[in-house]
Design a protein around this motif. Structure first.
Motif, mmCIF file in Angstrom:
data_model
loop_
_atom_site.group_PDB
_atom_site.id
_atom_site.type_symbol
_atom_site.label_atom_id
_atom_site.label_comp_id
_atom_site.label_asym_id
_atom_site.label_seq_id
_atom_site.Cartn_x
_atom_site.Cartn_y
_atom_site.Cartn_z
ATOM 1 N N ASP A 228 0.816 -1.211 0.000
ATOM 2 C CA ASP A 228 0.000 0.000 0.000
ATOM 3 C C ASP A 228 0.851 1.264 0.000
ATOM 4 O OD1 ASP A 228 -2.440 -1.298 -0.060
ATOM 5 O OD2 ASP A 228 -2.576 -1.470 2.120
ATOM 6 N N LEU A 229 1.940 1.264 0.758
ATOM 7 C CA LEU A 229 2.799 2.442 0.810
ATOM 8 C C LEU A 229 3.508 2.663 -0.518
ATOM 9 C CD1 LEU A 229 4.336 2.138 4.389
ATOM 10 C CD2 LEU A 229 2.506 3.651 3.617
ATOM 11 N N LYS A 230 3.922 1.583 -1.164
ATOM 12 C CA LYS A 230 4.563 1.731 -2.466
ATOM 13 C C LYS A 230 3.567 2.211 -3.515
ATOM 14 C CE LYS A 230 8.325 -1.532 -1.629
ATOM 15 N NZ LYS A 230 8.961 -2.830 -1.957
ATOM 16 N N ALA A 231 2.293 1.795 -3.366
ATOM 17 C CA ALA A 231 1.260 2.280 -4.279
ATOM 18 C C ALA A 231 1.024 3.779 -4.106
ATOM 19 C CB ALA A 231 -0.041 1.516 -4.043
ATOM 20 N N LEU A 232 1.343 4.295 -2.916
ATOM 21 C CA LEU A 232 1.231 5.727 -2.660
ATOM 22 C C LEU A 232 2.462 6.490 -3.150
ATOM 23 C CD1 LEU A 232 -0.243 5.660 0.950
ATOM 24 C CD2 LEU A 232 -1.365 6.644 -1.045
ATOM 25 N N GLY A 233 3.441 5.765 -3.649
ATOM 26 C CA GLY A 233 4.636 6.419 -4.165
ATOM 27 C C GLY A 233 5.743 6.567 -3.149
ATOM 28 N N LEU A 234 5.639 5.867 -2.013
ATOM 29 C CA LEU A 234 6.664 5.942 -0.983
ATOM 30 C C LEU A 234 7.645 4.782 -1.137
ATOM 31 C CD1 LEU A 234 4.484 6.887 2.103
ATOM 32 C CD2 LEU A 234 6.373 8.244 1.205
ATOM 33 N N GLY A 235 8.945 5.087 -1.091
ATOM 34 C CA GLY A 235 9.968 4.059 -1.157
ATOM 35 C C GLY A 235 10.517 3.736 0.211
#
Length: 396
Positions: A228-235
């Motif tokens: 979910d965090l990667k889908a938000l653009g967070l690495g």
């Protein structure tokens, strides 16, 4: 990607989503923990009965519990001398009367334990780490865990990641309930999952300091959070990634998806939500009712644009009743008296610190306009920014 993941999950699970709040995915069951660590069923049977004991209820009341709360405890104190010794020991280790009341309320069984053989070594351990009594009082079942079989191995495990006693103390103090987790069933698998998913070692140690509760959730849930965090653009190397984990490990997957759907139903775009979450991950931790109420107030009462509110997501974290509305009442009084112009930058006034707001808008005008003090104390109701029933336009 973010939208497609959310839509896919919502289609699969929407019918099963609870009405509000959601459950805390890593909150331990105190009774399970108690029965699983350090006590036999025979010992527990000797400590508790099917009906409250009047003498025990009276003793619990003397510890600060209300009669009604004391009556809910099925504990039977067979030795008041031992219970008195437990209380005396706790006081010697710095527990206040309020701390003791909290301990008894949460885990009255502690009153039946041997103070020197069982409790003192554990209190010494936590004292050596620098953990304050008030922190232990919030999770007193830690004092029922086995010293050799649970507490020491868990702390040794944490030391291998965090290093210093200071960092271990910070981690435990922020989330003491996480130390209830089983080392082999919970802690070790969680850490292995975090490493396997690519979290660097320095980020791992920082994560455990800010939210050790991540050690109480399953590897599968950790994988979902990373997705979910990667889908938000967070690495994984972004600072915001750790605070995103901190927020999402407090929610079930269903609750997270419902929060996304709620914000979008109120008109928040995918991009606005993504940006707001990166800035202030806690915006998903408030109840559905609170989120609706705050956004409606900002838009309907203050005439702020939704995009302006989401551009300063810290606003969503403020209490309407304790912070936002009293400040608006003060500003309204000052506008009415002509002390400030109606085109102030409202958002700046609302998100500043309490000290700055008080000095700039309350103390500064308290002598000339006594009503500002009443407004700040909630004694003057805020009824909108208006001049003869015409809303004063406010710049965001």
């Amino acid at each position: 990607m973010f939208a497609s993941i959310c839509r896919r999950r919502l289609v699969l699970r929407l019918c099963q989503i609870p009405a509000a709040g959601g459950t805390h995915p890593f909150r331990p069951n105190p009774s399970d923990a108690l029965l699983s660590h350090g006590y036999s069923s025979t010992a527990l049977a000797g400590a508790a009965g099917s009906e409250p004991c009047p003498a025990t209820v009276s003793y619990l009341v003397s510890c600060g519990l209300s009669p009604a709360a004391a009556a809910t405890h099925k504990l039977r104190i067979r030795s008041t001398a031992k219970a008195d010794a437990v209380l005396a020991l706790l006081r010697r280790y710095g527990f206040s009367d309020a701390d003791i009341t909290e301990i008894v309320r949460r885990a009255s069984l502690i009153l039946t334990l041997d103070p020197d053989r069982i409790l003192r070594p554990k209190l010494d351990l936590f004292a050596s780490l620098g953990v304050q009594p008030r922190k232990l009082a919030t999770t007193p079942l830690l004092l029922t865990r086995s010293l050799d079989n649970h507490l020491v191995p868990c702390i040794q495990f944490l030391r291998g990641i965090l290093g210093s006693n200071g960092d271990i103390c910070h981690a435990i103090s922020r989330t003491p309930r996480a130390l209830m987790a089983d080392l082999e069933k919970n802690m070790r698998p969680a850490v292995e999952a975090l490493r396997r998913l690519g979290l660097p070692e320095d980020a791992l140690s920082k994560l455990l300091i800010i939210e050790m509760g991540v050690l109480m959730i399953s590897p599968d849930r950790i994988s979902e959070i990373f997705e979910d965090l990667k889908a938000l653009g967070l690495g994984v190397t972004d600072t915001g990634f750790l605070y995103g984990i901190r927020a999402l490990c407090c929610l079930s997957r269903e609750t997270w998806l419902r929060k996304v759907a709620l914000y979008q139903s109120l008109g928040v775009s995918e991009g606005e939500l993504r940006k707001a979450f990166k800035t202030q991950p806690t915006i998903v931790l408030f109840s559905d009712e609170s989120i609706r109420k705050k956004l409606r107030f900002f838009m309907d009462e203050l005439k702020l644009e939704l995009s302006d509110v989401m551009g300063q997501p810290v606003l969503i974290g403020y209490s309407l009743e304790k912070n936002i509305i009293p400040r608006c009442a003060v500003l309204s009084v000052l506008m009415r008296e002509g002390k400030i112009e109606p085109d102030i930058k409202l958002r700046n006034a609302l998100i500043g610190s309490t000290k700055i707001f008080s000095e700039k808008y309350v103390l500064r005008y308290a002598h000339d306009v006594p009503d500002v003090v009443k407004a700040y104390e909630g004694k003057i109701k805020f009824e909108g920014f208006s001049d003869q029933d015409v809303l004063v336009p406010l710049k965001p």
